[in-house]
Design a protein around this motif. Structure first.
Motif, PDB file in Angstrom:
ATOM      1  N   LYS A   1      92.109  -4.352  28.825  1.00 53.65           N
ATOM      2  CA  LYS A   1      90.902  -5.495  28.380  1.00 53.65           C
ATOM      3  C   LYS A   1      90.696  -6.316  29.410  1.00 53.65           C
ATOM      4  O   LYS A   1      89.640  -6.803  29.643  1.00 53.65           O
ATOM      5  CB  LYS A   1      91.587  -6.102  27.246  1.00 53.65           C
ATOM      6  CG  LYS A   1      91.910  -5.441  26.080  1.00 53.65           C
ATOM      7  CD  LYS A   1      92.225  -6.284  24.790  1.00 53.65           C
ATOM      8  CE  LYS A   1      92.513  -5.444  23.465  1.00 53.65           C
ATOM      9  NZ  LYS A   1      93.090  -6.200  22.428  1.00 53.65           N
TER      10      LYS A   1
ATOM     11  N   ASN B   1      92.815   2.489  22.893  1.00 52.97           N
ATOM     12  CA  ASN B   1      92.125   1.315  22.315  1.00 52.97           C
ATOM     13  C   ASN B   1      92.877   0.675  21.256  1.00 52.97           C
ATOM     14  O   ASN B   1      93.783   1.186  20.729  1.00 52.97           O
ATOM     15  CB  ASN B   1      90.688   1.734  22.180  1.00 52.97           C
ATOM     16  CG  ASN B   1      90.334   2.539  21.057  1.00 52.97           C
ATOM     17  OD1 ASN B   1      91.092   2.872  20.121  1.00 52.97           O
ATOM     18  ND2 ASN B   1      89.187   3.020  20.992  1.00 52.97           N
ATOM     19  N   GLU B   2      92.224  -0.255  20.782  1.00 53.75           N
ATOM     20  CA  GLU B   2      92.923  -1.394  19.673  1.00 53.75           C
ATOM     21  C   GLU B   2      92.868  -0.238  18.205  1.00 53.75           C
ATOM     22  O   GLU B   2      93.623  -0.574  17.507  1.00 53.75           O
ATOM     23  CB  GLU B   2      92.156  -2.341  19.338  1.00 53.75           C
ATOM     24  CG  GLU B   2      92.172  -3.506  20.448  1.00 53.75           C
ATOM     25  CD  GLU B   2      91.264  -4.575  20.004  1.00 53.75           C
ATOM     26  OE1 GLU B   2      90.340  -4.597  19.428  1.00 53.75           O
ATOM     27  OE2 GLU B   2      91.945  -5.837  20.232  1.00 53.75           O
TER      28      GLU B   2
END
Length: 571
Positions: free
Chosen positions: A262, A159-160
């Motif tokens: 995403k 993830n980010e």
């Protein structure tokens, strides 16, 4: 000049020199350590440094996950002397106007202005070759999945925040991520990095998988085609070594691209092989039959007389498929014809308590322990409740795989124990972990032994060959090889469709469990299709998919044939 004046000049010179020497002595000797520390503080800094995330590769070395360096362009306006020249040379390469670049270059007191967040490697090389003062190419790391959607539910994604999500990225997050340390860095007056310590030892571990890229690719290809052909909502395929628990392939449809997670649906992230429960239906019958054979309450030739086509449990009747009445049949024929009443008879001969003990030994009330993120399992409380309250119908249904829930991985593991001589293995996906040049091999783990005997497994394998040679699994046959297997078509309970209602819907799970070579299994395959509407039973959906995949694996591994098919035909 008179001697008096000369003496005055000499005295003044000596006074000035003395003062200077005194000041130097004060600064260098008395206060030397202080100013040295101050200078070092200005030229060095403590910075948090993190090693690169480890790579993940298939068994053959093909990369599944890697960390690549993504170049970007930034300016240090205070370092750029000839701004007009720099803007003229830079503008045509990056397709930005000279005026915009000049505006960025004219920011006073700035040493860091990002021009492009990402830049193509060839353009980055062009800019570097220009040798312009104050024009820099920096690098930031990015997780990249070169196989895109292949094995997506196995690998998961980052993830980010750089945290592993799902699959191997989630399960092995602590191993894969690089270590983070405070590190001393030396800089020039403009605060640009001059030197830093080596960080190889900070890099995360790399993983080598048991997954074979070619078999994984073929499993996904066949599954996708099958879902389309049979108008299914999705499906899964697991290929495993039944003797070790090593997972050779694990396919799922629909899949997703972890590079663009995403933009994907969250449901696609879940690995249905380990994170979703189902009722297996008739592929469970061999597991029940193995227990009955092992208890010596039946043999492959034991005769059962199906007079009614159903079995009565109080007010409940449990029927055969299509309400068919079979008459006198052997236990071998029970598996060939997938006869519900026959397998319920075998379970009744075992007894509910003993059968419950076998279910527990097969690992159907516990996680498999596979090294993938978020594994689930069912405690199957209804079965325990049925045992405590002597509700026989629940055990009748469970004997042929209805009313008992498990993951596809639990199912293939239990089936493997029935045919491999009674060993319940721990499934695993990673076969080697490499960190700082040191390799750790992952060895197979046996959870339980002697669930059934070798003799029981031999008898069961021979019975399951008959299912392919004479029964509903006939489309699984591969010329020259003995194939064992079992079909399954199970109704989907409303609760699995997220409908708050008891009972079963018209939706089906269509499955086939097959293994080869049947007399000495090298691989076992579970094919599962979720509610295919183009066909009513797995005989014409999951079985053909198994055939094509098994044929591919046999050819790919160059497994010698069991017999000369031409000579057998002539005979």
């Amino acid at each position: 000049m008179s001697n008096g004046r000369i003496n005055i000049v000499i005295v003044i010179v000596f006074l000035i020199g003395g003062i200077a020497l005194s000041r130097l002595f004060y600064l260098q000797i008395n206060r030397g350590d202080y100013y040295k520390a101050m200078a070092q503080g200005q030229q060095t800094s403590l910075s948090e440094t993190e090693g690169e995330r480890g790579e993940v590769s298939f068994k053959g070395g093909e990369l599944l996950a890697m960390t690549e360096k993504q170049p970007y362009l930034f300016l240090s306006p205070e370092e750029i002397e000839d701004k007009e020249k720099a803007a003229d040379m830079l503008s045509p390469i990056i397709d930005k106007s000279k005026s915009v670049l000049l505006e960025m270059m004219s920011k006073e007191g700035s040493f860091y202005e990002v021009v492009l967040e990402t830049i193509a490697p060839d353009k980055a090389s062009q800019i570097t070759d220009l040798g312009l003062e104050g024009v820099h190419i920096g690098y930031k790391t990015k997780r990249y999945y070169p196989q895109e959607s292949t094995a997506s539910q196995i690998i998961g994604f980052i993830n980010e925040n750089g945290e592993g999500q799902y699959g191997l990225e989630g399960y092995y997050d602590e191993d894969l991520r690089g270590k983070t340390v405070l590190e001393k860095r030396e800089t020039n007056p403009y605060s640009f990095l001059l030197k830093m310590d080596e960080k190889d030892s900070l890099d995360g571990a790399s993983l080598t998988l048991t997954i074979d890229y070619n078999i994984q690719f073929m499993a996904e290809k066949l599954l996708k085609a099958g879902v389309d052909k049979y108008d299914a909502e999705g499906g899964e395929i697991i290929v495993m070594d039944p003797n070790t628990g090593a997972i050779i392939a694990m396919a799922q449809e629909p899949d997703f691209n972890p590079n663009n997670y995403k933009n994907e649906k969250m449901d696609s992230f879940q690995n249905s092989c380990v994170q979703k429960l189902f009722e297996p239906g008739s592929i469970f019958k061999p597991v029940t039959m193995a227990a009955a054979l092992n208890e010596n309450v039946v043999t492959p030739d034991t005769v059962f007389n199906d007079k009614l086509g159903y079995k009565q449990f109080g007010t409940y009747k449990v029927y055969n498929y299509s309400n068919k009445v079979w008459g006198e049949v052997t236990m071998t024929k029970v598996l060939e014809g997938s006869i519900n009443t026959g397998v319920m008879y075998a379970e009744s001969m075992i007894g509910d308590k003993k059968f419950y003990d076998y279910l527990k030994a097969y690992g159907l009330f516990e996680d498999t322990g596979v090294d993938l993120f978020g594994e689930v399992s069912s405690s199957n409380k209804e079965i325990k409740k049925a045992l405590d309250n002597k509700i026989e119908v629940n055990f009748g249904n469970a004997s042929f795989g209805q009313g008992i829930a498990m993951t596809p991985l639990q199912m293939i593991r239990a089936f493997s124990a029935a045919i491999n001589g009674g060993k319940l293995m721990k499934p695993y996906v990673v076969e080697k972990i490499t960190r700082a040049g040191e390799e750790k091999e992952i060895e197979p783990v046996t959870i339980r032994e002697n669930i059934v005997s070798q003799d029981t497994s031999v008898k069961l394998r021979q019975m399951l060959i008959n299912v392919v040679e004479k029964g509903f699994g006939h489309l699984a046959k591969v010329s020259g090889y003995w194939i064992g297997g079992k079909t399954g078509t199970a109704q989907v309970p409303y609760t699995s469709l997220r409908i708050s209602k008891s009972g079963y819907s018209e939706h089906t799970w269509q499955t086939f469990m097959g293994f080869a070579p049947a007399l000495d299994p090298k691989f076992i395959v579970l094919v599962k299709l979720n509610n295919p509407t183009a066909t009513k039973t797995s005989e014409y959906s999951a079985v053909p998919i198994f055939h094509d995949l098994a044929k591919y694996i046999i050819d790919y591994w160059q497994i010698p044939p069991d017999y000369d098919d031409t000579a057998l035909d002539k005979k």
